[in-house]
Design a protein around this motif. Structure first.
Motif, PDB file in Angstrom:
ATOM      1  N   GLY A  70       0.776  -1.230   0.000  1.00 34.44           N
ATOM      2  CA  GLY A  70       0.000   0.000   0.000  1.00 34.44           C
ATOM      3  C   GLY A  70       0.801   1.271   0.000  1.00 34.44           C
ATOM      4  O   GLY A  70       0.235   2.369   0.040  1.00 34.44           O
ATOM      5  N   VAL A  71       2.134   1.155  -0.054  1.00 38.61           N
ATOM      6  CA  VAL A  71       3.005   2.336   0.039  1.00 38.61           C
ATOM      7  C   VAL A  71       4.023   2.315  -1.096  1.00 38.61           C
ATOM      8  O   VAL A  71       4.612   1.266  -1.380  1.00 38.61           O
TER       9      VAL A  71
ATOM     10  N   ALA B  28       4.331  12.016  -6.321  1.00 40.89           N
ATOM     11  CA  ALA B  28       2.965  12.022  -5.812  1.00 40.89           C
ATOM     12  C   ALA B  28       1.970  11.605  -6.890  1.00 40.89           C
ATOM     13  O   ALA B  28       1.009  10.875  -6.618  1.00 40.89           O
ATOM     14  N   ALA B  29       2.203  12.074  -8.117  1.00 41.42           N
ATOM     15  CA  ALA B  29       1.313  11.715  -9.223  1.00 41.42           C
ATOM     16  C   ALA B  29       1.376  10.217  -9.510  1.00 41.42           C
ATOM     17  O   ALA B  29       0.353   9.573  -9.770  1.00 41.42           O
ATOM     18  N   ILE B  30       2.575   9.643  -9.447  1.00 42.01           N
ATOM     19  CA  ILE B  30       2.727   8.207  -9.696  1.00 42.01           C
ATOM     20  C   ILE B  30       2.059   7.407  -8.586  1.00 42.01           C
ATOM     21  O   ILE B  30       1.317   6.452  -8.842  1.00 42.01           O
TER      22      ILE B  30
ATOM     23  N   ASP C   6      -2.717   4.177  -6.762  1.00 41.72           N
ATOM     24  CA  ASP C   6      -3.512   4.035  -5.543  1.00 41.72           C
ATOM     25  C   ASP C   6      -2.638   3.603  -4.371  1.00 41.72           C
ATOM     26  O   ASP C   6      -2.996   2.707  -3.594  1.00 41.72           O
ATOM     27  N   LEU C   7      -1.486   4.262  -4.240  1.00 41.51           N
ATOM     28  CA  LEU C   7      -0.555   3.971  -3.155  1.00 41.51           C
ATOM     29  C   LEU C   7      -0.274   5.242  -2.367  1.00 41.51           C
ATOM     30  O   LEU C   7      -0.324   6.353  -2.916  1.00 41.51           O
ATOM     31  N   ASP C   8       0.023   5.090  -1.071  1.00 39.90           N
ATOM     32  CA  ASP C   8       0.511   6.221  -0.286  1.00 39.90           C
ATOM     33  C   ASP C   8       1.965   6.469  -0.664  1.00 39.90           C
ATOM     34  O   ASP C   8       2.690   5.545  -1.050  1.00 39.90           O
ATOM     35  N   LEU C   9       2.397   7.705  -0.529  1.00 36.75           N
ATOM     36  CA  LEU C   9       3.769   8.067  -0.884  1.00 36.75           C
ATOM     37  C   LEU C   9       4.605   8.255   0.373  1.00 36.75           C
ATOM     38  O   LEU C   9       4.199   8.951   1.304  1.00 36.75           O
ATOM     39  N   GLU C  10       5.765   7.628   0.385  1.00 37.22           N
ATOM     40  CA  GLU C  10       6.732   7.825   1.462  1.00 37.22           C
ATOM     41  C   GLU C  10       8.065   8.231   0.847  1.00 37.22           C
ATOM     42  O   GLU C  10       8.584   7.556  -0.040  1.00 37.22           O
TER      43      GLU C  10
END
Length: 300
Positions: free
Chosen positions: A57-58, A88-90, A95-99
Motif C-alpha cells: 500500500g506504500v 505524488a502523481a505516480i 492508488d498507493l501512499d507516498l513515502e
C-alpha cells in the motif's frame, strides 16, 4: 516528454496557480520520521496496474534532499519540489501512499539504494546514463536537460574554452563532474551536493561551476554576481529508476508518465517549478533538532 524550452536560470516571477495536494506516507502518525511530502500540483491520473512494493500500500521513493528545485525542505519542514510532484502523481495513479526516503546521492546514482531495498523507486533529478543503466532500470525520460557553465560576473569567463587554470566546481558523481574531467580535462573541486557547490562559488573557492542548468540556474536566480555563460548541449534526459528485477513497476511508471504527458500535467508541473514562484527553502528539520539537542547538552 517535458523539456526545459525556456531559460530556467531566469528567476521565477509568477505565482503557480495549481492546487496544492498533501500526501503523507502513514496518515497522521507522529512517529514517522520520514519527511512529509507536499505537492504543488494536483494530478488526477489513474491507471489499471497492480504492482508489488516493498511495503504493501506504500510507494517508497528515495531522493537526495536538498536538491532544489527537484526536492528540498520548505520553511515548514515538508519536502517539496518537481520530483515530489512527479512521485505524488505516480503514487496516486497506482492508488498507493507516498513515502519519501532520504538517501545519499552516491547511494542513488550507484544503484546501491535500490539493491539494498531501501525503496521502490529513485526519483532525484538523475540523468540516464549507460553506466547507471547497468545497475538499475530506467523509466522513459520525464525531463530533457543540459549542462551549463555558471561563472562569477567579474571572472571574464566567456566559454568553456576559458577554463584552463580556473578553479571550477562540480557536484561529485554527476554528469557535470564527468564532463568537466573527461571532456574538458579540468582539475575540479568536488562538492557533495548542489547547495555546497553554490556555496563554493559564493565563498570564492571556485570562479565557475558546471552542472545541470535546471539546478545551477534555479539556485543562482537573477543574482547580478553570477553570469550564466554557456549551455552545454549534452542531450541529457532524466529518468526514474527501479531495481533491475522490477520491470513491472517501471512499466507502470511509464504508463503513468504517458498519461501525465497526454493530459498536460507534466507541463503544468514543469511550469510550477521552473517558471513560477516556488516555496522558500527551509532548513533540514532533523539538523535543527540536532542543534537544539546539542545546545541543551552544552547548557548542562
Amino acid at each position: 516528454m517535458t523539456e526545459l524550452t525556456e531559460k530556467p536560470w531566469l528567476k521565477p516571477l509568477a505565482l503557480a496557480s495549481a492546487a496544492a495536494l498533501v500526501l503523507t506516507a502513514c496518515g497522521d502518525d507522529d512517529d514517522n520520521d520520514e519527511p512529509e511530502p507536499e505537492t504543488e500540483v494536483e494530478a488526477e491520473v489513474e491507471i489499471d496496474a497492480e504492482v508489488e512494493t516493498l511495503e504493501e500500500g506504500v510507494l517508497q521513493v528515495c531522493t537526495d534532499v536538498p536538491y532544489p528545485p527537484f526536492e528540498y525542505y520548505d520553511t515548514d519542514g515538508n519536502v517539496v519540489g518537481y520530483d515530489i510532484d512527479i512521485a505524488a502523481a505516480i503514487a496516486g495513479a497506482l492508488d498507493l501512499d507516498l513515502e519519501i526516503i532520504e538517501s545519499s546521492w552516491e547511494g542513488l546514482e550507484s544503484g546501491i539504494a535500490l539493491e539494498s531495498n531501501d525503496c521502490d523507486l529513485v526519483i532525484s533529478g538523475m540523468s540516464i546514463t549507460e553506466e547507471r543503466a547497468g545497475n538499475m532500470l530506467f523509466s522513459d525520460p520525464y525531463l530533457d536537460d543540459n549542462l551549463g557553465l555558471l561563472a562569477t560576473a567579474d571572472s571574464g569567463i566567456a566559454s568553456t574554452e576559458d577554463l584552463d587554470g580556473v578553479p571550477v566546481g562540480v557536484q561529485n558523481g554527476t554528469t557535470g563532474h564527468a564532463y568537466a574531467v573527461e571532456e574538458l580535462g579540468l582539475d575540479v573541486t568536488e562538492y557533495e551536493d548542489s547547495g555546497l557547490l553554490l556555496q563554493g562559488v559564493e565563498a570564492g573557492q571556485v570562479d565557475a561551476l558546471i552542472g545541470n542548468i535546471s539546478i545551477i540556474g534555479y539556485q543562482a536566480g537573477d543574482d547580478d554576481a553570477y553570469e550564466f555563460v554557456e549551455e552545454i548541449d549534452t542531450g541529457e534526459q532524466l529518468g526514474i529508476a527501479a531495481h533491475l528485477d522490477n520491470q513491472e513497476l517501471i512499466d507502470a511508471v511509464n504508463e503513468v508518465l504517458a498519461a501525465l504527458d497526454s493530459e498536460g500535467t507534466l507541463e503544468e508541473i514543469r511550469e510550477a517549478w521552473f517558471h513560477s514562484e516556488t516555496p522558500d527553502e527551509g532548513d533540514d528539520p532533523d539538523e535543527d533538532a540536532g542543534d537544539e539537542n546539542d545546545d541543551a547538552e552544552d547548557e548542562d
